[in-house]
Design a protein around this motif. Sequence first.
Motif, PDB file in Angstrom:
ATOM      1  N   ALA A 140     -43.646 -46.951  49.623  1.00  0.00           N
ATOM      2  CA  ALA A 140     -44.616 -47.958  49.208  1.00  0.00           C
ATOM      3  C   ALA A 140     -43.906 -49.161  48.596  1.00  0.00           C
ATOM      4  O   ALA A 140     -44.261 -50.317  48.852  1.00  0.00           O
ATOM      5  N   ARG A 155     -53.390 -39.776  45.572  1.00  0.00           N
ATOM      6  CA  ARG A 155     -53.409 -40.788  46.645  1.00  0.00           C
ATOM      7  C   ARG A 155     -53.996 -42.120  46.194  1.00  0.00           C
ATOM      8  O   ARG A 155     -53.486 -43.185  46.573  1.00  0.00           O
ATOM      9  N   TRP A 156     -55.047 -42.094  45.357  1.00  0.00           N
ATOM     10  CA  TRP A 156     -55.654 -43.344  44.922  1.00  0.00           C
ATOM     11  C   TRP A 156     -54.764 -44.059  43.920  1.00  0.00           C
ATOM     12  O   TRP A 156     -54.687 -45.294  43.902  1.00  0.00           O
ATOM     13  N   LEU A 213     -52.068 -45.699  46.003  1.00  0.00           N
ATOM     14  CA  LEU A 213     -52.596 -46.886  46.685  1.00  0.00           C
ATOM     15  C   LEU A 213     -52.750 -48.051  45.718  1.00  0.00           C
ATOM     16  O   LEU A 213     -52.404 -49.201  46.040  1.00  0.00           O
ATOM     17  N   TRP A 232     -49.351 -49.519  44.893  1.00  0.00           N
ATOM     18  CA  TRP A 232     -48.868 -50.341  46.002  1.00  0.00           C
ATOM     19  C   TRP A 232     -49.565 -51.696  46.024  1.00  0.00           C
ATOM     20  O   TRP A 232     -48.923 -52.738  46.221  1.00  0.00           O
TER      21      TRP A 232
END
Length: 200
Positions: free
Chosen positions: A31, A105-106, A109, A112
Amino acid sequence: MARAVRGARGGQGLARVAVVVRAGAAPLWWAGVFAAGIGVLPEGVTGRRIGVLAGAALFVVGAAVVALTRRRRYTALLRGAARAGKHDVLQDRAVTVRNWRRGHRWWLLAAWAVALGSAFAMPAAGGMLLAGTGTGLWLKAAWLGRRERAEEQLVWLRVDWLDGRGGGPVGKAVKAYRGTGVAAGDAAPGGTRRRTAALV
């Protein structure tokens, strides 16, 4: 999120500590690389040269901070590790990695997106910092691997202790580690993939 696993006779589901630490390394690294690669395109407020130089410094600082943070807590838990019971269930490396990445995962994200957005102020710097945190996790896992080899013991923690807030491998919920021989499970010292799995 990880779920508690119990053996048929009251054993606990156990995840490798080093595998949990390594689980975030690759996603953070890649990322960060992508964010830095895209983030170098805009001029930003500071200009590309300053952004890249600042990013290089942030990479080093981020890697060092992540690699060194909470080592005393890890060391104390390693020293106090009790022997795993014969009815404890050792979670596969792939399952541990998948559970960690699904649960974060959130957060990954969002990190990133923030790194990418920061490029409009300081090109590439946010992405390089993110990549540095991933490198720090690899370094921390490697340190754990050296400890495991030196003490000839792999360390594990209860899967259910990874749930909830602050549920990292040295989170408040973690009371103690458990140990097995170096041939147990399907991950080598340091959490790397083992070619052949062995029993406890």
